[in-house]
Write an enzyme that holds these catalytic residues in place. Structure first.
Site, PDB file in Angstrom:
ATOM      1  N   CYS A 212      13.698   9.372   5.380  1.00 39.94           N
ATOM      2  CA  CYS A 212      15.096   9.815   5.262  1.00 39.94           C
ATOM      3  C   CYS A 212      15.188  11.322   5.009  1.00 39.94           C
ATOM      4  O   CYS A 212      14.291  11.912   4.404  1.00 39.94           O
ATOM      5  CB  CYS A 212      15.770   9.093   4.106  1.00 39.94           C
ATOM      6  SG  CYS A 212      15.719   7.320   4.280  1.00 39.94           S
TER       7      CYS A 212
ATOM      8  N   ARG B 280      10.872  14.328  10.690  1.00 40.40           N
ATOM      9  CA  ARG B 280      10.426  13.421   9.634  1.00 40.40           C
ATOM     10  C   ARG B 280      10.429  11.974  10.092  1.00 40.40           C
ATOM     11  O   ARG B 280       9.847  11.114   9.440  1.00 40.40           O
ATOM     12  CB  ARG B 280      11.363  13.553   8.413  1.00 40.40           C
ATOM     13  CG  ARG B 280      11.309  14.909   7.742  1.00 40.40           C
ATOM     14  CD  ARG B 280      12.485  15.091   6.819  1.00 40.40           C
ATOM     15  NE  ARG B 280      12.417  14.214   5.671  1.00 40.40           N
ATOM     16  CZ  ARG B 280      11.955  14.566   4.476  1.00 40.40           C
ATOM     17  NH1 ARG B 280      11.503  15.779   4.295  1.00 40.40           N
ATOM     18  NH2 ARG B 280      11.947  13.725   3.475  1.00 40.40           N
TER      19      ARG B 280
ATOM     20  N   TRP C  11      15.658   6.262   7.501  1.00 44.54           N
ATOM     21  CA  TRP C  11      14.457   5.554   7.966  1.00 44.54           C
ATOM     22  C   TRP C  11      14.434   4.263   7.165  1.00 44.54           C
ATOM     23  O   TRP C  11      14.228   4.280   5.956  1.00 44.54           O
ATOM     24  CB  TRP C  11      13.231   6.415   7.670  1.00 44.54           C
ATOM     25  CG  TRP C  11      11.953   5.912   8.223  1.00 44.54           C
ATOM     26  CD1 TRP C  11      11.572   5.911   9.544  1.00 44.54           C
ATOM     27  CD2 TRP C  11      10.844   5.382   7.492  1.00 44.54           C
ATOM     28  NE1 TRP C  11      10.312   5.403   9.654  1.00 44.54           N
ATOM     29  CE2 TRP C  11       9.841   5.070   8.415  1.00 44.54           C
ATOM     30  CE3 TRP C  11      10.607   5.143   6.144  1.00 44.54           C
ATOM     31  CZ2 TRP C  11       8.620   4.535   8.050  1.00 44.54           C
ATOM     32  CZ3 TRP C  11       9.390   4.601   5.764  1.00 44.54           C
ATOM     33  CH2 TRP C  11       8.406   4.305   6.715  1.00 44.54           C
TER      34      TRP C  11
ATOM     35  N   ASN D 263      18.044   9.435  -0.702  1.00 42.04           N
ATOM     36  CA  ASN D 263      16.640   9.233  -0.306  1.00 42.04           C
ATOM     37  C   ASN D 263      15.919   8.575  -1.470  1.00 42.04           C
ATOM     38  O   ASN D 263      16.197   8.905  -2.624  1.00 42.04           O
ATOM     39  CB  ASN D 263      15.945  10.575  -0.049  1.00 42.04           C
ATOM     40  CG  ASN D 263      16.296  11.164   1.291  1.00 42.04           C
ATOM     41  OD1 ASN D 263      17.085  10.597   2.028  1.00 42.04           O
ATOM     42  ND2 ASN D 263      15.715  12.319   1.589  1.00 42.04           N
ATOM     43  N   GLY D 264      14.968   7.706  -1.177  1.00 41.70           N
ATOM     44  CA  GLY D 264      14.200   7.055  -2.240  1.00 41.70           C
ATOM     45  C   GLY D 264      14.443   5.559  -2.239  1.00 41.70           C
ATOM     46  O   GLY D 264      15.019   5.015  -1.284  1.00 41.70           O
TER      47      GLY D 264
ATOM     48  N   GLU E 143     -10.811   9.603  11.884  1.00 38.95           N
ATOM     49  CA  GLU E 143      -9.634  10.435  12.161  1.00 38.95           C
ATOM     50  C   GLU E 143      -9.294  10.405  13.670  1.00 38.95           C
ATOM     51  O   GLU E 143      -8.125  10.312  14.049  1.00 38.95           O
ATOM     52  CB  GLU E 143      -9.886  11.876  11.680  1.00 38.95           C
ATOM     53  CG  GLU E 143      -8.894  12.936  12.133  1.00 38.95           C
ATOM     54  CD  GLU E 143      -7.452  12.707  11.682  1.00 38.95           C
ATOM     55  OE1 GLU E 143      -7.184  11.761  10.921  1.00 38.95           O
ATOM     56  OE2 GLU E 143      -6.584  13.473  12.141  1.00 38.95           O
TER      57      GLU E 143
ATOM     58  N   LYS F 167      -5.822   9.072  15.232  1.00 38.71           N
ATOM     59  CA  LYS F 167      -4.997   9.930  16.074  1.00 38.71           C
ATOM     60  C   LYS F 167      -4.614   9.215  17.364  1.00 38.71           C
ATOM     61  O   LYS F 167      -3.473   9.224  17.793  1.00 38.71           O
ATOM     62  CB  LYS F 167      -5.801  11.186  16.379  1.00 38.71           C
ATOM     63  CG  LYS F 167      -5.162  12.488  16.350  1.00 38.71           C
ATOM     64  CD  LYS F 167      -4.675  13.129  15.104  1.00 38.71           C
ATOM     65  CE  LYS F 167      -3.997  12.324  14.078  1.00 38.71           C
ATOM     66  NZ  LYS F 167      -3.919  12.948  12.770  1.00 38.71           N
TER      67      LYS F 167
ATOM     68  N   GLU G 151      -2.044   6.344  16.652  1.00 42.14           N
ATOM     69  CA  GLU G 151      -0.661   6.696  16.338  1.00 42.14           C
ATOM     70  C   GLU G 151       0.046   7.418  17.479  1.00 42.14           C
ATOM     71  O   GLU G 151       1.254   7.282  17.635  1.00 42.14           O
ATOM     72  CB  GLU G 151      -0.550   7.483  15.023  1.00 42.14           C
ATOM     73  CG  GLU G 151      -1.284   8.780  14.967  1.00 42.14           C
ATOM     74  CD  GLU G 151      -1.151   9.503  13.621  1.00 42.14           C
ATOM     75  OE1 GLU G 151      -0.288   9.156  12.819  1.00 42.14           O
ATOM     76  OE2 GLU G 151      -1.932  10.431  13.386  1.00 42.14           O
TER      77      GLU G 151
ATOM     78  N   HIS H 263     -23.736  -4.221  13.273  1.00 35.53           N
ATOM     79  CA  HIS H 263     -23.423  -5.294  12.321  1.00 35.53           C
ATOM     80  C   HIS H 263     -22.116  -6.007  12.669  1.00 35.53           C
ATOM     81  O   HIS H 263     -21.528  -6.667  11.822  1.00 35.53           O
ATOM     82  CB  HIS H 263     -23.350  -4.728  10.898  1.00 35.53           C
ATOM     83  CG  HIS H 263     -24.651  -4.163  10.442  1.00 35.53           C
ATOM     84  ND1 HIS H 263     -25.741  -4.949  10.143  1.00 35.53           N
ATOM     85  CD2 HIS H 263     -25.054  -2.877  10.286  1.00 35.53           C
ATOM     86  CE1 HIS H 263     -26.756  -4.171   9.796  1.00 35.53           C
ATOM     87  NE2 HIS H 263     -26.359  -2.899   9.878  1.00 35.53           N
TER      88      HIS H 263
ATOM     89  N   LYS I 266       6.912  11.523   9.019  1.00 40.58           N
ATOM     90  CA  LYS I 266       6.039  12.654   8.699  1.00 40.58           C
ATOM     91  C   LYS I 266       5.666  12.665   7.226  1.00 40.58           C
ATOM     92  O   LYS I 266       4.531  12.903   6.868  1.00 40.58           O
ATOM     93  CB  LYS I 266       6.753  13.968   9.063  1.00 40.58           C
ATOM     94  CG  LYS I 266       5.959  15.219   8.759  1.00 40.58           C
ATOM     95  CD  LYS I 266       4.741  15.316   9.651  1.00 40.58           C
ATOM     96  CE  LYS I 266       3.845  16.479   9.301  1.00 40.58           C
ATOM     97  NZ  LYS I 266       2.506  16.308   9.915  1.00 40.58           N
TER      98      LYS I 266
HETATM   99  O1  M6R Z   1       1.526  14.671   3.601  1.00 38.57           O
HETATM  100  P1  M6R Z   1       0.242  13.910   3.364  1.00 38.57           P
HETATM  101  O2  M6R Z   1      -0.961  14.655   3.792  1.00 38.57           O
HETATM  102  O3  M6R Z   1       0.117  13.422   1.945  1.00 38.57           O
HETATM  103  O4  M6R Z   1       0.378  12.631   4.298  1.00 38.57           O
HETATM  104  C1  M6R Z   1      -0.584  11.621   4.291  1.00 38.57           C
HETATM  105  C2  M6R Z   1      -0.485  10.757   5.521  1.00 38.57           C
HETATM  106  O5  M6R Z   1       0.757  10.113   5.559  1.00 38.57           O
HETATM  107  C3  M6R Z   1      -0.684  11.556   6.807  1.00 38.57           C
HETATM  108  O6  M6R Z   1      -1.890  12.246   6.795  1.00 38.57           O
HETATM  109  C4  M6R Z   1      -0.642  10.628   8.048  1.00 38.57           C
HETATM  110  O7  M6R Z   1      -1.716   9.757   8.036  1.00 38.57           O
HETATM  111  C5  M6R Z   1      -0.642  11.506   9.304  1.00 38.57           C
HETATM  112  N1  M6R Z   1       0.644  11.482   9.928  1.00 38.57           N
HETATM  113  C6  M6R Z   1      -1.606  11.070  10.335  1.00 38.57           C
HETATM  114  O8  M6R Z   1      -1.577  11.906  11.448  1.00 38.57           O
END
Ligand code: M6R
Length: 611
Positions: free
Chosen positions: A2, A27, A73, A99-100, A484, A488, A491, A507, A606
């Protein structure tokens, strides 16, 4: 996640609110809405989907110089018109955006319904409007908001307008960020500075438990006991240009290509001391805790997602070069687990946004247990940055693409610098720190070299575009990079991918391998190169296709891999900084070729500011 925007001043509010909402789009959200006060009347518009849809609904001549707006959101209640903010009181004379998460909303809602309140949405947020309505009968708007928020359990960043006091906005914060931009005879309120930078570079951050009463020419911040607090005005160094795409098709691509610069920024003025100072060099942000750092016996790194993978690489570095036992924990697990820690433990939070709810809660838990809390954070002035005792800003600039790219390489650069600090305090020789720091300075140029291969990477993506699954494999420093890389591609291109340490493949996961299930090997010429090659043989023997990331000049690899992406040679501990770049590009091109919204992947936000 949000987003909140609010405006009060001499200009027409709607264009500023819409512009703010557009800036907060990155976001992630599913609906948007706004309310504006004009001549004592409040008008409200809501829309499911993009901010552009909301804009179409608003009449051109909608006047009014006070308003609040929101991108939602969904958490409680599906994305729909009725669940979209702003929410109203029964008489529709109090409008709020929130928000929250209000944890006790169900109980409050039942009490309010008994008193005759009628609810229109399924959200937790709507209770705030009705609570204020209850209290405003005998109080000012501010007093009513104070009384209402005191009833809430959970987190909130809330902005309120009312017909009863039509020349004010009241905002309050507990656990959800709120910033007030200070302009000339105007204030812009937002949950994040991106919505403010266009109008002013002077901001005031609201802290938890604070409430601000804002009119066109006055701002008063108090705590919930109504004592005045004087939060300083801070200068922002994020310009509007920095928040734009800069000629690239997507923020994600722009941010991938910014990495030579963002890594340089993370290192600027920081590596020299490890090259020239023979006596225990440190970093500015760690000076205040130098003595405590010398005494620590254990490190726990807490973070989420991409930041968690950076932490895993930190673990390898801290143990190998500083000799400090290190654990890495998902913040969401740490906060509910009984971790054994005391004042000889340093708990390091890694976060791009500095607002991730789980990481923040984990920091608070660590603090309560007496650990030294430190931060590796990108967003200056963010909540985690302010709540940790000391730390380093990664200085990668605003990261708008939901997928973390440049923030990750800046986190790694910072972790390397911290390894040098901690290592030199212990057994690392000056010669070793000098060697690492000198090579670290060469990394941005090596990244530039890899970025020139983007066409070559695009061709590989074309070849594999129909693939539905991927196995990402690496060892030691490049095992977290396999994780990672897999995250990537998941997502951004919605391709199922799993990251594994190469040695673990036999394994279990090897059972998946066939001609349609390719493997991506990160196989630089390092201390475990030969071991990685054996893993490749095993996949090849089972008819699996292989894409390899290998060191320039490696000829052996050609016989094992179907496709090779070469990366420049560097020290083993520094390879993640360059091996991750082709993986970011692969994910990006897969997403683009599949016609996906790479900057705003579905279901993702985000900044994850709820649990
Ligand atoms: O803002 P942060 O680094 O704390 O966020 C953590 C994760 O939400 C963030 O790294 C998320 O996994 C990424 N969007 C992945 O690309």
């Amino acid at each position: 996640m949000c987003g909140i925007v609010g405006y009060i001043g001499k200009r027409k509010a709607v264009p500023i609110l819409i512009e703010g909402l557009n800036r907060l789009e990155y976001r992630g959200y599913d609906s948007a809405g706004l309310s504006v006060i004009n001549k004592g009347k409040i008008k409200s518009f809501k829309s499911v989907g993009r901010v552009s849809e909301l804009e179409k609904k608003i009449k051109d001549n909608l006047l009014g110089q006070i308003g609040i707006a929101h991108t939602r959101w969904a958490t409680h209640g599906k994305p729909s018109q009725k669940n979209c903010h702003p929410h109203y009181s029964c008489e529709k004379d109090i409008h709020i955006v929130h928000n929250g998460i209000i944890e006790n909303y169900d109980e409050l809602k039942k009490q309010l319904i008994k008193k005759g309140h009628q609810f229109k949405s399924d959200t937790d947020s709507e209770v705030i409007a009705h609570l204020i309505e209850e209290f405003i009968k005998k109080a000012t708007l501010k007093t009513a908001v104070v009384k209402a928020v005191k009833m809430l359990q959970g987190t909130y960043g809330v902005a309120v307008i009312s017909k009863k006091e039509p020349h004010k906005i009241i905002v309050a914060r507990n656990g959800s960020p709120l910033v007030i931009g200070v302009g000339k005879e105007e204030f812009i309120i937002a949950s994040d500075v991106s919505a403010i930078v266009r109008y002013t570079d002077e901001v005031i951050y609201l802290n938890d438990g604070e409430i601000a009463e804002i009119s066109e020419d006055n701002l008063e911040i108090t705590n919930l006991k109504r004592e005045i607090v004087n939060n300083p005005i801070k200068k922002l160094d994020w310009t509007i240009e920095k928040s734009q795409k800069g000629g690239f098709d997507h923020f994600m691509l722009k941010e991938i290509f910014e990495q030579p610069e963002s890594i340089r920024n993370a290192l600027r003025g920081r590596t020299e001391k490890f090259i020239s100072e023979d006596f225990l060099p440190t970093l500015g942000g760690l000076e205040s805790v130098t003595k405590k750092l010398r005494k620590i016996k254990k490190i726990i790194i807490i973070s989420c997602g991409t930041s968690y993978y950076a932490g895993l690489i930190g673990e390898y570095m801290f143990e190998e070069y500083a000799g400090i036992p290190t654990e890495v924990e998902y913040a969401s697990e740490f906060r509910y687990r009984k971790s054994v820690l005391d004042e000889t433990t340093a708990v390091i939070a890694i976060s791009q946004s500095g607002e991730t709810a789980d990481t923040l809660a984990a920091v608070r838990e660590a603090k309560n247990k007496g650990a030294l809390t430190l931060g590796i954070i990108n967003v200056v002035g963010s909540t985690i940055a302010r709540q940790t005792e000391a730390g380093t800003y990664t200085l990668s600039g605003p990261e708008i693409g939901v997928a973390s790219t440049k923030a990750f390489t800046s986190q790694l650069s910072t972790l390397i610098l911290w390894t040098l600090v901690l290592g030199r305090q212990r057994n690392m020789s000056f010669a070793m720190s000098k060697k690492i720091a000198q090579e670290l300075n060469k990394i941005p140029t090596k990244v530039e070299k890899i970025l020139k291969k983007s066409r070559e990477i695009k061709k590989i993506v074309k070849k594999y575009i129909t693939v539905k699954d991927f196995l990402y494999l690496g060892r030691k420093y490049n095992f977290p990079i396999a994780l990672e890389g897999a995250l990537k591609i998941k997502e951004i291109s919605y391709i199922h991918a799993e990251g594994y340490p190469t040695g673990e493949m036999k394994h279990g996961p090897i059972a998946l391998i066939d001609k349609d299930f390719p493997a991506l090997f990160i196989v630089p010429q390092d201390s475990i190169y030969e071991k990685n090659l054996s893993g490749m043989q095993e996949i090849k023997a089972r008819g699996g296709k292989i894409i390899a990331l290998a060191t320039e000049g490696d000829k052996k690899i050609i016989n094992l891999a179907d496709d090779v992406i070469y990366i420049p040679k560097t020290l083993e501990m520094l390879t993640p900084l360059i091996s991750v770049i082709p993986l970011q590009l692969l994910a990006y091109y897969f997403g683009v070729m599949k016609g996906l919204d790479v900057d705003k992947p579905r279901n993702l936000a985000k900044s994850v500011t709820v649990e």
